[in-house]
Design a protein around this motif. Structure first.
Motif: not given
Length: 70
Positions: A27-39, A51-53, A15-25
């Motif tokens: 948060l100061g994390e890698y895209q794989s961090f977001v992918a592991r959370l979401e999976s 932080q995610l909120a 809804a915020a229009g963010l990709t996993q990569t954009e959200l990770a950036a």
């Protein structure tokens, strides 16, 4: 609740229009961090949830999740 929380986080990110990569950036994390959370491969602790909120009200999100579980 775990599946509901993940679905909520994904929906809010999208809804915020963010990709996993954009959200990770943000948060100061890698895209794989977001992918592991979401999976569901990695648990979301309270500090990470807050932080995610950053783009939404965490109290409202918890209220929404509690209504789903009723």
């Amino acid at each position: 609740m775990r599946g509901s929380l993940i679905a909520l986080l994904i929906a809010r990110r999208e809804a915020a229009g963010l990709t996993q990569t954009e959200l990770a950036a943000k948060l100061g994390e890698y895209q794989s961090f977001v992918a592991r959370l979401e999976s569901g491969q990695r648990r979301v602790d309270v500090v990470e949830f807050l932080q995610l909120a950053g783009g939404f009200d965490p109290h409202e999100a918890m209220d929404q999740l509690s209504r789903i579980q009723e």
